[in-house]
Design an enzyme around this catalytic site. Structure first.
Site, PDB file in Angstrom:
ATOM      1  N   ARG A 223      55.497  43.385  30.969  1.00 26.12           N
ATOM      2  CA  ARG A 223      54.130  43.605  31.252  1.00 26.12           C
ATOM      3  C   ARG A 223      53.791  44.841  31.647  1.00 26.12           C
ATOM      4  NH1 ARG A 223      50.325  40.580  35.268  1.00 26.12           N
ATOM      5  NH2 ARG A 223      48.551  42.126  35.528  1.00 26.12           N
TER       6      ARG A 223
ATOM      7  N   ARG B 199      47.423  40.892  28.472  1.00 26.69           N
ATOM      8  CA  ARG B 199      48.829  41.057  28.800  1.00 26.69           C
ATOM      9  C   ARG B 199      49.828  40.094  28.543  1.00 26.69           C
ATOM     10  NH1 ARG B 199      46.488  39.556  33.581  1.00 26.69           N
ATOM     11  NH2 ARG B 199      44.913  41.218  33.195  1.00 26.69           N
TER      12      ARG B 199
ATOM     13  N   ASP C 155      51.369  37.144  32.669  1.00 29.01           N
ATOM     14  CA  ASP C 155      50.934  37.166  33.895  1.00 29.01           C
ATOM     15  C   ASP C 155      51.083  35.891  34.585  1.00 29.01           C
ATOM     16  OD1 ASP C 155      49.108  37.952  36.167  1.00 29.01           O
ATOM     17  OD2 ASP C 155      47.376  36.995  34.964  1.00 29.01           O
TER      18      ASP C 155
ATOM     19  N   ASP D 126      50.765  34.106  38.308  1.00 31.47           N
ATOM     20  CA  ASP D 126      49.933  33.972  39.509  1.00 31.47           C
ATOM     21  C   ASP D 126      50.570  33.089  40.513  1.00 31.47           C
ATOM     22  OD1 ASP D 126      48.326  36.098  38.913  1.00 31.47           O
ATOM     23  OD2 ASP D 126      47.009  34.898  38.069  1.00 31.47           O
TER      24      ASP D 126
END
Ligand code: ROI
Length: 162
Positions: free
Chosen positions: A83, A92, A95, A97
């Protein structure tokens, strides 16, 4: 032990492989037998930046890690998979989250729980409801109540041929 939900997203360098690798890595953080992951979906990029479509999914597992230790672990997995944060809201490779950590609500410099944007994002809510259809968010709202038909239309389920 706490049940957590993690959103996965990628739009570079073979996104499906990125998500598969990320799931392997998340599995190593999960209590035995607790890991599940939603189907993968193709979704149009949210935001103004011109970039490839995303592949998105949501995973859930139980963990002994504290919220910040889990965040460190997620960021280590992102870093392992190359990343780079080139531009805000840009493309990207991976990711991850942290969406939900049990029913914890917190706001700190590094981490806001539940994730600040999740209630408005089809690519988070739909896969979350796939693996936890009757889940009630810490604010008391059922996930299913936030999903509209138009949100479902924004997502294209991927098949094994994609
Ligand atoms: N758009 C989609 N569809 N999926 C994402 O995971 C995603 N992630 C982001 C931004 C750039 C906001 N847009 C996205 O970070």
């Amino acid at each position: 032990m706490t049940q957590v939900f993690v959103a996965l997203g990628a739009n570079l360098a073979e996104p499906v492989s990125q998500l598969n690798r990320a799931c392997e890595a998340l599995l190593s953080l999960a209590a035995p037998g607790s890991f599940s992951v939603s189907p993968y979906y193709a979704s149009k990029p949210m935001g103004e930046v011109l970039q490839p479509d995303y592949v998105n999914a949501v995973a859930s597992f139980d963990t002994e890690l504290t919220p910040l230790a889990l965040l460190d672990a997620l960021q280590a997995i992102e870093a392992q998979q190359g990343r780079e944060r080139l531009i805000r809201w840009g493309a990207r490779t991976l990711d991850l989250d942290l969406l939900l950590y049990g029913d914890m609500m917190m706001e700190s410099e590094r981490l806001t729980l539940p994730h600040y944007g999740m209630k408005a994002r089809s690519f988070v809510l739909v896969p979350l409801a796939d693996i936890a259809p009757s889940y009630i968010l810490p604010c008391g709202t059922p996930v299913a109540a936030l999903i509209s038909t138009s949100m479902r239309d924004e997502l294209q389920p991927l098949t094994s041929e994609d």
